[in-house]
Motif scaffolding. Structure first.
Motif, PDB file in Angstrom:
ATOM      1  N   GLU A  75     120.555  96.825  33.189  1.00  0.00           N
ATOM      2  CA  GLU A  75     120.937  97.198  34.552  1.00  0.00           C
ATOM      3  C   GLU A  75     120.682  98.682  34.812  1.00  0.00           C
ATOM      4  O   GLU A  75     120.214  99.073  35.878  1.00  0.00           O
ATOM      5  N   ARG A  76     120.984  99.491  33.806  1.00  0.00           N
ATOM      6  CA  ARG A  76     120.758 100.927  33.967  1.00  0.00           C
ATOM      7  C   ARG A  76     119.289 101.295  33.818  1.00  0.00           C
ATOM      8  O   ARG A  76     118.880 102.397  34.110  1.00  0.00           O
ATOM      9  N   GLY A  77     118.472 100.377  33.281  1.00  0.00           N
ATOM     10  CA  GLY A  77     117.061 100.678  33.038  1.00  0.00           C
ATOM     11  C   GLY A  77     116.876 101.726  31.954  1.00  0.00           C
ATOM     12  O   GLY A  77     115.950 102.532  31.999  1.00  0.00           O
ATOM     13  N   ASP A  78     117.782 101.724  30.960  1.00  0.00           N
ATOM     14  CA  ASP A  78     117.707 102.727  29.889  1.00  0.00           C
ATOM     15  C   ASP A  78     116.369 102.697  29.164  1.00  0.00           C
ATOM     16  O   ASP A  78     115.861 101.628  28.837  1.00  0.00           O
ATOM     17  N   ARG A  79     115.866 103.893  28.885  1.00  0.00           N
ATOM     18  CA  ARG A  79     114.655 104.011  28.063  1.00  0.00           C
ATOM     19  C   ARG A  79     115.076 104.242  26.623  1.00  0.00           C
ATOM     20  O   ARG A  79     115.910 105.099  26.363  1.00  0.00           O
TER      21      ARG A  79
END
Ligand code: BG6
Length: 483
Positions: free
Chosen positions: A450-454
Protein backbone atom coordinates in the motif's frame (compact mmCIF):
# COMPACT_ATOMS: atom_id res chain seq x y z
CA UNK A 1 14.56 -49.89 9.39
CA UNK A 2 12.79 -50.60 6.08
CA UNK A 3 9.40 -49.02 5.48
CA UNK A 4 6.41 -50.96 4.16
CA UNK A 5 6.33 -51.70 0.42
CA UNK A 6 4.72 -48.86 -1.52
CA UNK A 7 3.65 -47.45 -4.86
CA UNK A 8 4.75 -43.82 -5.07
CA UNK A 9 3.43 -41.79 -7.97
CA UNK A 10 5.43 -38.63 -8.61
CA UNK A 11 3.31 -36.15 -10.54
CA UNK A 12 5.67 -33.69 -12.18
CA UNK A 13 8.08 -36.62 -12.38
CA UNK A 14 10.18 -34.98 -15.09
CA UNK A 15 10.43 -31.62 -13.30
CA UNK A 16 13.26 -29.89 -11.54
CA UNK A 17 12.36 -30.89 -7.97
CA UNK A 18 11.79 -34.52 -8.97
CA UNK A 19 15.11 -34.84 -10.74
CA UNK A 20 17.14 -32.82 -8.25
CA UNK A 21 15.68 -33.99 -4.95
CA UNK A 22 12.90 -36.57 -4.97
CA UNK A 23 14.32 -39.26 -7.26
CA UNK A 24 17.96 -39.03 -6.09
CA UNK A 25 16.65 -39.02 -2.51
CA UNK A 26 14.62 -42.18 -3.13
CA UNK A 27 17.66 -43.80 -4.67
CA UNK A 28 19.78 -43.00 -1.60
CA UNK A 29 17.15 -44.57 0.65
CA UNK A 30 17.08 -47.62 -1.63
CA UNK A 31 20.87 -47.83 -1.42
CA UNK A 32 20.62 -47.62 2.37
CA UNK A 33 18.26 -50.61 2.38
CA UNK A 34 15.23 -48.68 3.59
CA UNK A 35 13.03 -49.30 0.57
CA UNK A 36 11.82 -52.89 0.52
CA UNK A 37 11.64 -55.05 -2.55
CA UNK A 38 8.38 -54.79 -4.40
CA UNK A 39 8.11 -51.03 -3.95
CA UNK A 40 7.53 -49.01 -7.10
CA UNK A 41 8.11 -45.47 -8.21
CA UNK A 42 5.90 -44.25 -11.01
CA UNK A 43 6.77 -40.99 -12.71
CA UNK A 44 3.81 -39.14 -14.21
CA UNK A 45 4.01 -36.02 -16.35
CA UNK A 46 2.79 -34.58 -19.61
CA UNK A 47 5.66 -35.64 -21.85
CA UNK A 48 5.11 -38.73 -23.93
CA UNK A 49 7.84 -41.23 -23.15
CA UNK A 50 8.15 -44.90 -22.32
CA UNK A 51 9.56 -46.58 -19.23
CA UNK A 52 12.99 -46.98 -20.79
CA UNK A 53 13.30 -43.28 -21.60
CA UNK A 54 12.16 -42.31 -18.12
CA UNK A 55 14.59 -44.71 -16.50
CA UNK A 56 17.38 -43.17 -18.56
CA UNK A 57 16.34 -39.78 -17.25
CA UNK A 58 16.25 -40.99 -13.64
CA UNK A 59 19.63 -42.63 -14.15
CA UNK A 60 21.06 -39.31 -15.31
CA UNK A 61 19.59 -37.49 -12.30
CA UNK A 62 21.15 -40.04 -9.94
CA UNK A 63 24.52 -39.74 -11.67
CA UNK A 64 24.37 -35.98 -11.21
CA UNK A 65 23.06 -35.73 -7.67
CA UNK A 66 24.20 -38.86 -5.83
CA UNK A 67 27.78 -39.46 -4.68
CA UNK A 68 29.56 -41.92 -6.99
CA UNK A 69 30.44 -44.30 -4.14
CA UNK A 70 26.72 -45.06 -3.78
CA UNK A 71 26.20 -45.71 -7.48
CA UNK A 72 27.26 -49.32 -7.90
CA UNK A 73 25.80 -51.07 -10.92
CA UNK A 74 23.81 -53.74 -9.09
CA UNK A 75 22.00 -51.26 -6.84
CA UNK A 76 21.35 -48.89 -9.70
CA UNK A 77 19.88 -51.62 -11.88
CA UNK A 78 17.67 -52.91 -9.08
CA UNK A 79 16.42 -49.37 -8.35
CA UNK A 80 15.74 -48.52 -11.98
CA UNK A 81 13.79 -51.79 -12.36
CA UNK A 82 11.32 -50.40 -9.82
CA UNK A 83 10.79 -47.21 -11.83
CA UNK A 84 8.14 -46.77 -14.51
CA UNK A 85 6.34 -43.92 -16.24
CA UNK A 86 2.83 -42.92 -17.24
CA UNK A 87 2.17 -39.93 -19.52
CA UNK A 88 -0.69 -38.10 -17.88
CA UNK A 89 -2.88 -35.11 -18.58
CA UNK A 90 -3.64 -33.51 -15.21
CA UNK A 91 -6.58 -31.54 -16.60
CA UNK A 92 -7.86 -34.14 -19.06
CA UNK A 93 -8.48 -37.85 -19.24
CA UNK A 94 -5.28 -39.12 -20.83
CA UNK A 95 -3.27 -41.61 -18.79
CA UNK A 96 -5.61 -41.97 -15.82
CA UNK A 97 -6.98 -45.40 -16.78
CA UNK A 98 -3.46 -46.65 -17.27
CA UNK A 99 -2.41 -45.34 -13.86
CA UNK A 100 -5.48 -46.92 -12.24
CA UNK A 101 -4.54 -50.25 -13.78
CA UNK A 102 -1.09 -50.09 -12.19
CA UNK A 103 -2.25 -49.60 -8.60
CA UNK A 104 -1.97 -52.54 -6.19
CA UNK A 105 -4.15 -53.20 -3.18
CA UNK A 106 -1.60 -54.64 -0.80
CA UNK A 107 0.89 -51.76 -0.62
CA UNK A 108 0.89 -48.16 0.63
CA UNK A 109 -0.17 -45.72 -2.08
CA UNK A 110 1.38 -42.28 -2.07
CA UNK A 111 1.03 -39.45 -4.56
CA UNK A 112 3.56 -36.67 -4.69
CA UNK A 113 2.16 -33.45 -6.22
CA UNK A 114 5.39 -31.94 -7.50
CA UNK A 115 3.43 -29.64 -9.83
CA UNK A 116 2.14 -26.07 -9.88
CA UNK A 117 -0.43 -25.53 -7.07
CA UNK A 118 -3.01 -24.67 -9.73
CA UNK A 119 -3.11 -28.38 -10.57
CA UNK A 120 -3.55 -29.74 -7.03
CA UNK A 121 -7.33 -29.71 -7.30
CA UNK A 122 -7.34 -31.43 -10.70
CA UNK A 123 -5.05 -34.18 -9.48
CA UNK A 124 -6.98 -34.73 -6.26
CA UNK A 125 -10.28 -34.93 -8.11
CA UNK A 126 -9.00 -37.39 -10.72
CA UNK A 127 -7.33 -39.63 -8.17
CA UNK A 128 -10.79 -40.04 -6.72
CA UNK A 129 -12.93 -40.27 -9.80
CA UNK A 130 -10.65 -43.00 -11.20
CA UNK A 131 -10.62 -44.79 -7.84
CA UNK A 132 -6.84 -44.58 -7.76
CA UNK A 133 -6.67 -43.27 -4.19
CA UNK A 134 -8.04 -45.31 -1.31
CA UNK A 135 -8.80 -44.10 2.24
CA UNK A 136 -5.28 -45.00 3.34
CA UNK A 137 -3.56 -43.20 0.43
CA UNK A 138 -1.38 -40.17 1.11
CA UNK A 139 -0.83 -37.08 -0.96
CA UNK A 140 2.26 -34.93 -0.64
CA UNK A 141 2.01 -31.28 -1.60
CA UNK A 142 4.83 -28.82 -2.10
CA UNK A 143 5.15 -25.18 -1.29
CA UNK A 144 4.11 -22.56 -2.17
CA UNK A 145 0.92 -23.46 -0.33
CA UNK A 146 -1.05 -20.46 -1.51
CA UNK A 147 0.23 -16.92 -1.76
CA UNK A 148 -2.01 -15.46 0.94
CA UNK A 149 -4.62 -16.55 3.45
CA UNK A 150 -7.43 -16.57 0.94
CA UNK A 151 -5.67 -18.79 -1.61
CA UNK A 152 -4.35 -21.12 1.12
CA UNK A 153 -7.88 -21.55 2.46
CA UNK A 154 -9.17 -22.37 -1.00
CA UNK A 155 -6.38 -24.87 -1.53
CA UNK A 156 -7.13 -26.53 1.80
CA UNK A 157 -10.81 -26.66 0.92
CA UNK A 158 -10.09 -28.18 -2.49
CA UNK A 159 -7.89 -30.90 -1.05
CA UNK A 160 -10.40 -31.53 1.73
CA UNK A 161 -13.07 -32.35 -0.86
CA UNK A 162 -11.19 -35.54 -1.67
CA UNK A 163 -8.78 -36.25 1.18
CA UNK A 164 -8.93 -36.28 4.94
CA UNK A 165 -6.41 -34.09 6.79
CA UNK A 166 -4.65 -37.27 7.98
CA UNK A 167 -3.89 -38.09 4.34
CA UNK A 168 -2.40 -34.70 3.42
CA UNK A 169 1.35 -34.17 3.82
CA UNK A 170 2.30 -30.51 3.30
CA UNK A 171 6.04 -30.44 2.86
CA UNK A 172 8.28 -27.82 4.35
CA UNK A 173 11.68 -29.31 3.64
CA UNK A 174 13.24 -27.35 6.52
CA UNK A 175 11.43 -29.69 8.90
CA UNK A 176 13.28 -32.61 7.34
CA UNK A 177 16.69 -31.11 7.99
CA UNK A 178 18.55 -33.13 10.55
CA UNK A 179 19.52 -30.15 12.70
CA UNK A 180 15.99 -28.80 12.73
CA UNK A 181 14.81 -32.04 14.24
CA UNK A 182 17.76 -31.91 16.55
CA UNK A 183 16.44 -28.66 17.85
CA UNK A 184 13.58 -30.56 19.43
CA UNK A 185 15.93 -33.21 20.80
CA UNK A 186 18.19 -30.56 22.31
CA UNK A 187 15.31 -28.70 23.90
CA UNK A 188 13.24 -31.57 25.15
CA UNK A 189 15.68 -34.41 25.83
CA UNK A 190 18.00 -32.37 28.06
CA UNK A 191 17.33 -30.80 31.41
CA UNK A 192 19.97 -28.12 30.83
CA UNK A 193 18.28 -25.75 28.46
CA UNK A 194 14.57 -25.75 29.18
CA UNK A 195 14.77 -23.99 32.57
CA UNK A 196 16.56 -21.08 30.86
CA UNK A 197 14.36 -21.07 27.78
CA UNK A 198 12.18 -18.07 28.60
CA UNK A 199 12.00 -14.32 28.96
CA UNK A 200 13.74 -14.38 32.32
CA UNK A 201 17.00 -15.67 30.87
CA UNK A 202 16.85 -15.19 27.10
CA UNK A 203 17.71 -11.71 25.85
CA UNK A 204 16.77 -12.32 22.23
CA UNK A 205 16.84 -14.88 19.42
CA UNK A 206 18.35 -14.46 15.95
CA UNK A 207 17.34 -16.67 13.08
CA UNK A 208 19.41 -16.30 9.92
CA UNK A 209 19.05 -18.10 6.62
CA UNK A 210 21.61 -16.57 4.27
CA UNK A 211 22.20 -17.78 0.75
CA UNK A 212 24.87 -16.89 -1.79
CA UNK A 213 22.76 -17.77 -4.83
CA UNK A 214 20.71 -15.13 -6.61
CA UNK A 215 17.32 -15.71 -8.18
CA UNK A 216 18.59 -16.16 -11.73
CA UNK A 217 16.71 -18.97 -13.45
CA UNK A 218 13.75 -18.82 -11.06
CA UNK A 219 13.02 -15.14 -11.56
CA UNK A 220 9.48 -15.54 -12.84
CA UNK A 221 8.42 -17.49 -9.73
CA UNK A 222 10.53 -15.55 -7.27
CA UNK A 223 9.52 -12.08 -8.37
CA UNK A 224 5.90 -12.86 -7.53
CA UNK A 225 6.90 -14.11 -4.09
CA UNK A 226 9.87 -12.32 -2.60
CA UNK A 227 11.73 -13.36 0.52
CA UNK A 228 8.70 -12.94 2.80
CA UNK A 229 6.53 -15.44 0.93
CA UNK A 230 9.37 -17.67 -0.23
CA UNK A 231 11.18 -18.11 3.09
CA UNK A 232 9.63 -16.32 6.06
CA UNK A 233 6.02 -17.53 5.86
CA UNK A 234 7.17 -21.13 5.79
CA UNK A 235 10.77 -22.14 6.59
CA UNK A 236 11.63 -19.37 9.02
CA UNK A 237 8.23 -19.60 10.64
CA UNK A 238 8.80 -23.29 11.29
CA UNK A 239 12.18 -22.58 12.87
CA UNK A 240 10.63 -19.90 15.02
CA UNK A 241 7.91 -22.30 16.13
CA UNK A 242 10.31 -25.04 17.13
CA UNK A 243 12.39 -22.60 19.15
CA UNK A 244 9.45 -20.94 20.84
CA UNK A 245 6.84 -23.65 21.34
CA UNK A 246 5.86 -25.18 24.66
CA UNK A 247 6.90 -28.79 25.22
CA UNK A 248 4.36 -31.00 23.45
CA UNK A 249 3.05 -33.82 25.65
CA UNK A 250 4.44 -36.38 23.20
CA UNK A 251 6.46 -36.35 20.01
CA UNK A 252 3.33 -37.02 18.00
CA UNK A 253 1.90 -35.22 14.98
CA UNK A 254 -0.97 -33.30 16.50
CA UNK A 255 0.70 -32.72 19.86
CA UNK A 256 3.64 -31.02 18.11
CA UNK A 257 1.50 -29.18 15.59
CA UNK A 258 -0.90 -27.88 18.23
CA UNK A 259 2.04 -26.27 20.05
CA UNK A 260 3.44 -24.74 16.87
CA UNK A 261 0.05 -23.33 15.99
CA UNK A 262 -0.17 -21.59 19.38
CA UNK A 263 3.12 -19.81 18.67
CA UNK A 264 1.96 -18.57 15.27
CA UNK A 265 -1.31 -17.35 16.73
CA UNK A 266 0.57 -15.48 19.46
CA UNK A 267 2.74 -13.55 16.99
CA UNK A 268 2.18 -9.81 17.21
CA UNK A 269 1.60 -7.79 14.05
CA UNK A 270 4.87 -6.35 12.76
CA UNK A 271 5.05 -2.59 12.30
CA UNK A 272 6.68 -0.68 9.48
CA UNK A 273 9.70 0.26 11.64
CA UNK A 274 10.44 -3.33 12.46
CA UNK A 275 11.03 -4.51 8.90
CA UNK A 276 13.83 -3.91 6.42
CA UNK A 277 13.47 -5.17 2.87
CA UNK A 278 16.38 -5.31 0.48
CA UNK A 279 17.18 -6.04 -3.13
CA UNK A 280 20.65 -6.94 -4.39
CA UNK A 281 22.46 -4.61 -6.70
CA UNK A 282 24.67 -5.57 -9.60
CA UNK A 283 28.35 -4.86 -9.73
CA UNK A 284 31.65 -5.74 -11.28
CA UNK A 285 32.99 -9.19 -10.52
CA UNK A 286 36.61 -10.04 -9.97
CA UNK A 287 36.52 -11.82 -13.32
CA UNK A 288 35.67 -8.52 -14.98
CA UNK A 289 32.11 -9.57 -15.94
CA UNK A 290 29.21 -7.77 -14.41
CA UNK A 291 27.24 -9.40 -11.62
CA UNK A 292 23.55 -9.08 -12.52
CA UNK A 293 21.35 -7.08 -10.21
CA UNK A 294 18.06 -8.46 -8.90
CA UNK A 295 16.03 -6.43 -11.39
CA UNK A 296 18.21 -7.73 -14.23
CA UNK A 297 17.83 -11.28 -12.97
CA UNK A 298 14.03 -11.00 -13.00
CA UNK A 299 14.06 -8.86 -16.15
CA UNK A 300 11.92 -6.13 -14.64
CA UNK A 301 13.68 -2.82 -13.99
CA UNK A 302 10.73 -1.66 -11.84
CA UNK A 303 10.41 -4.68 -9.60
CA UNK A 304 9.81 -3.82 -5.93
CA UNK A 305 10.15 -7.43 -4.76
CA UNK A 306 12.56 -8.09 -1.91
CA UNK A 307 15.43 -10.55 -2.18
CA UNK A 308 16.27 -9.86 1.47
CA UNK A 309 14.19 -9.29 4.55
CA UNK A 310 14.98 -8.68 8.18
CA UNK A 311 12.29 -8.25 10.78
CA UNK A 312 11.69 -8.13 14.48
CA UNK A 313 8.93 -10.43 15.66
CA UNK A 314 7.37 -10.68 19.09
CA UNK A 315 5.41 -13.48 20.64
CA UNK A 316 2.71 -12.29 22.99
CA UNK A 317 2.66 -15.03 25.58
CA UNK A 318 3.88 -15.62 29.10
CA UNK A 319 7.12 -17.36 28.15
CA UNK A 320 8.36 -14.82 25.60
CA UNK A 321 7.06 -11.51 26.85
CA UNK A 322 9.53 -8.79 25.76
CA UNK A 323 11.95 -11.14 23.96
CA UNK A 324 12.55 -10.07 20.36
CA UNK A 325 12.98 -12.69 17.66
CA UNK A 326 15.07 -11.16 14.88
CA UNK A 327 14.66 -12.96 11.56
CA UNK A 328 16.67 -12.34 8.40
CA UNK A 329 17.03 -14.12 5.12
CA UNK A 330 18.31 -13.15 1.72
CA UNK A 331 19.86 -14.09 -1.57
CA UNK A 332 23.36 -13.21 -2.77
CA UNK A 333 24.69 -12.66 0.71
CA UNK A 334 28.24 -13.13 1.93
CA UNK A 335 27.98 -16.81 2.78
CA UNK A 336 25.57 -19.73 2.71
CA UNK A 337 24.87 -20.11 6.35
CA UNK A 338 21.79 -20.83 8.40
CA UNK A 339 21.67 -20.71 12.12
CA UNK A 340 19.50 -20.06 15.10
CA UNK A 341 21.18 -18.20 17.92
CA UNK A 342 19.66 -17.99 21.37
CA UNK A 343 21.37 -15.10 23.14
CA UNK A 344 21.14 -15.24 26.92
CA UNK A 345 21.01 -12.35 29.38
CA UNK A 346 23.79 -11.09 31.61
CA UNK A 347 24.23 -12.71 35.00
CA UNK A 348 22.29 -10.66 37.57
CA UNK A 349 25.39 -9.52 39.40
CA UNK A 350 29.06 -9.50 38.40
CA UNK A 351 31.68 -10.42 40.99
CA UNK A 352 34.45 -9.47 38.57
CA UNK A 353 35.92 -6.06 37.80
CA UNK A 354 33.67 -3.78 35.86
CA UNK A 355 36.15 -3.40 33.03
CA UNK A 356 36.22 -7.12 32.40
CA UNK A 357 34.41 -7.26 29.09
CA UNK A 358 31.38 -9.42 29.56
CA UNK A 359 30.12 -11.33 26.57
CA UNK A 360 26.80 -13.03 26.43
CA UNK A 361 26.29 -16.78 26.49
CA UNK A 362 25.01 -17.77 23.08
CA UNK A 363 23.65 -21.13 22.02
CA UNK A 364 24.02 -21.24 18.24
CA UNK A 365 22.45 -24.08 16.34
CA UNK A 366 23.95 -24.37 12.86
CA UNK A 367 21.63 -25.74 10.22
CA UNK A 368 24.13 -25.53 7.40
CA UNK A 369 26.89 -25.87 6.54
CA UNK A 370 28.63 -28.16 9.03
CA UNK A 371 25.54 -28.89 11.12
CA UNK A 372 26.16 -28.61 14.81
CA UNK A 373 25.89 -26.58 17.97
CA UNK A 374 28.08 -24.03 19.60
CA UNK A 375 27.68 -22.73 23.13
CA UNK A 376 29.83 -19.77 24.05
CA UNK A 377 30.80 -19.64 27.72
CA UNK A 378 32.95 -17.31 29.76
CA UNK A 379 36.12 -18.69 31.34
CA UNK A 380 39.25 -17.29 32.92
CA UNK A 381 41.96 -16.39 30.48
CA UNK A 382 44.86 -18.75 31.13
CA UNK A 383 48.00 -17.32 32.71
CA UNK A 384 49.15 -15.55 35.83
CA UNK A 385 47.76 -12.13 34.86
CA UNK A 386 44.97 -12.11 37.42
CA UNK A 387 41.31 -12.83 36.83
CA UNK A 388 40.78 -11.89 33.23
CA UNK A 389 37.75 -13.31 31.47
CA UNK A 390 37.34 -14.49 27.93
CA UNK A 391 34.69 -16.40 26.03
CA UNK A 392 35.33 -19.76 24.43
CA UNK A 393 33.12 -21.93 22.27
CA UNK A 394 31.93 -25.36 23.30
CA UNK A 395 31.73 -26.46 19.72
CA UNK A 396 30.15 -29.58 18.39
CA UNK A 397 29.85 -30.64 14.81
CA UNK A 398 27.31 -33.44 14.44
CA UNK A 399 29.42 -35.09 11.77
CA UNK A 400 32.43 -35.27 14.06
CA UNK A 401 30.48 -36.15 17.19
CA UNK A 402 28.61 -38.97 15.50
CA UNK A 403 31.50 -40.33 13.44
CA UNK A 404 30.52 -42.13 10.26
CA UNK A 405 26.80 -41.96 10.98
CA UNK A 406 26.98 -38.21 11.28
CA UNK A 407 28.98 -37.76 8.09
CA UNK A 408 26.16 -39.25 6.07
CA UNK A 409 23.30 -37.01 7.11
CA UNK A 410 20.31 -37.75 4.86
CA UNK A 411 18.83 -34.98 2.78
CA UNK A 412 15.62 -33.45 4.12
CA UNK A 413 13.53 -34.90 1.31
CA UNK A 414 14.71 -38.44 1.97
CA UNK A 415 13.61 -38.30 5.55
CA UNK A 416 10.28 -36.69 4.74
CA UNK A 417 9.33 -39.09 1.94
CA UNK A 418 10.05 -42.04 4.23
CA UNK A 419 7.82 -40.41 6.87
CA UNK A 420 5.02 -40.24 4.30
CA UNK A 421 5.29 -43.97 3.69
CA UNK A 422 5.39 -44.61 7.44
CA UNK A 423 2.29 -42.46 7.82
CA UNK A 424 3.95 -40.07 10.25
CA UNK A 425 2.77 -36.45 9.91
CA UNK A 426 4.85 -34.93 12.72
CA UNK A 427 7.20 -33.11 10.36
CA UNK A 428 4.48 -31.88 8.01
CA UNK A 429 2.39 -28.75 8.29
CA UNK A 430 -1.25 -29.00 9.16
CA UNK A 431 -3.75 -26.92 7.21
CA UNK A 432 -4.55 -24.60 10.11
CA UNK A 433 -0.84 -23.92 10.70
CA UNK A 434 -0.34 -22.78 7.12
CA UNK A 435 -3.41 -20.57 7.30
CA UNK A 436 -2.31 -19.02 10.60
CA UNK A 437 1.10 -18.27 9.10
CA UNK A 438 -0.54 -16.46 6.19
CA UNK A 439 -2.86 -14.61 8.54
CA UNK A 440 0.24 -13.12 10.20
CA UNK A 441 2.09 -12.49 6.91
CA UNK A 442 -0.74 -10.95 4.86
CA UNK A 443 -1.14 -7.61 6.68
CA UNK A 444 2.63 -7.10 6.73
CA UNK A 445 2.84 -7.47 2.96
CA UNK A 446 -0.35 -5.49 2.37
CA UNK A 447 1.06 -2.58 4.37
CA UNK A 448 4.27 -2.25 2.36
CA UNK A 449 2.42 -2.75 -0.92
CA UNK A 450 0.00 0.00 0.00
CA UNK A 451 2.83 2.37 0.82
CA UNK A 452 4.70 1.35 -2.35
CA UNK A 453 7.87 0.81 -0.32
CA UNK A 454 11.07 0.37 -2.29
CA UNK A 455 13.47 -2.25 -1.04
CA UNK A 456 16.90 -0.94 0.01
CA UNK A 457 19.79 -1.80 -2.29
CA UNK A 458 22.60 -3.99 -1.02
CA UNK A 459 25.85 -5.10 -2.60
CA UNK A 460 26.13 -8.64 -3.83
CA UNK A 461 27.89 -10.92 -1.33
CA UNK A 462 27.53 -8.41 1.49
CA UNK A 463 25.60 -8.88 4.75
CA UNK A 464 22.52 -7.14 3.37
CA UNK A 465 21.28 -3.56 3.51
CA UNK A 466 22.77 -1.15 6.03
CA UNK A 467 19.34 -0.41 7.46
CA UNK A 468 19.11 -3.98 8.71
CA UNK A 469 21.98 -3.25 11.10
CA UNK A 470 19.91 -0.46 12.63
CA UNK A 471 17.10 -2.84 13.42
CA UNK A 472 19.33 -4.27 16.17
CA UNK A 473 21.58 -1.30 16.90
CA UNK A 474 18.69 0.79 18.07
CA UNK A 475 17.88 -1.98 20.58
CA UNK A 476 21.52 -2.04 21.73
CA UNK A 477 22.20 -5.35 20.00
CA UNK A 478 24.05 -6.55 16.95
CA UNK A 479 23.61 -9.23 14.33
CA UNK A 480 25.91 -12.17 14.40
CA UNK A 481 28.32 -12.23 11.52
CA UNK A 482 27.32 -14.03 8.34
CA UNK A 483 30.30 -16.22 7.48
C1 BG6 B 1 13.20 -23.00 -1.06
C2 BG6 B 1 13.09 -21.61 -1.58
O1 BG6 B 1 12.00 -23.38 -0.44
O2 BG6 B 1 14.25 -23.07 -0.12
C3 BG6 B 1 14.41 -21.19 -2.22
O3 BG6 B 1 12.06 -21.52 -2.54
C4 BG6 B 1 15.55 -21.39 -1.25
O4 BG6 B 1 14.35 -19.84 -2.65
C5 BG6 B 1 15.52 -22.78 -0.65
O5 BG6 B 1 16.75 -21.19 -1.96
C6 BG6 B 1 16.55 -22.91 0.46
O6 BG6 B 1 16.65 -24.25 0.86
P1 BG6 B 1 18.00 -24.83 1.44
O7 BG6 B 1 17.64 -26.22 1.85
O8 BG6 B 1 19.01 -24.78 0.34
O9 BG6 B 1 18.38 -23.96 2.60
Amino acid sequence: IPVEPFDLVVFGGTGDLATRKILPGLYRRFWAGQIPEGSRIIGAARSEMDDAAYRAMVHEAIAEFVAPDKCDKATLTAFLDSVSYVPIDARGTGGWQQLAGLMRDDVVRAFYFSVAPGLFGDLAQRLHSHAIADPDSRIVVEKPFGRDLDSARKLNATLAEHFDETQIYRIDHYLGKETVQNLMAVRFANILFEPLWNAQYVDHVQITVAETVGVGGRGSYYDKSGAMRDMVQNHMMQLLCLIAMEPPYRFEPDAVRDEKLKVIRALEPVGHDDIVRGQYRGGPRKSGDDELSYTEDVEDPHSLTESYIALKASIANWRWQGVPFYLRTGKKLRARTSEIAVVFKEPPHSIFDEDEAWRENVLAIRLQPNEGMNLSVMIKEPGPGGMRLTDVPLDMSFAEALGEDGADIPDAYERLIMDVIRGNQTLFMRGDEVEAAWAWTDPIIAAWEERGDRPKGYDPYSSGPEDALMLLHRDGRRWREIR
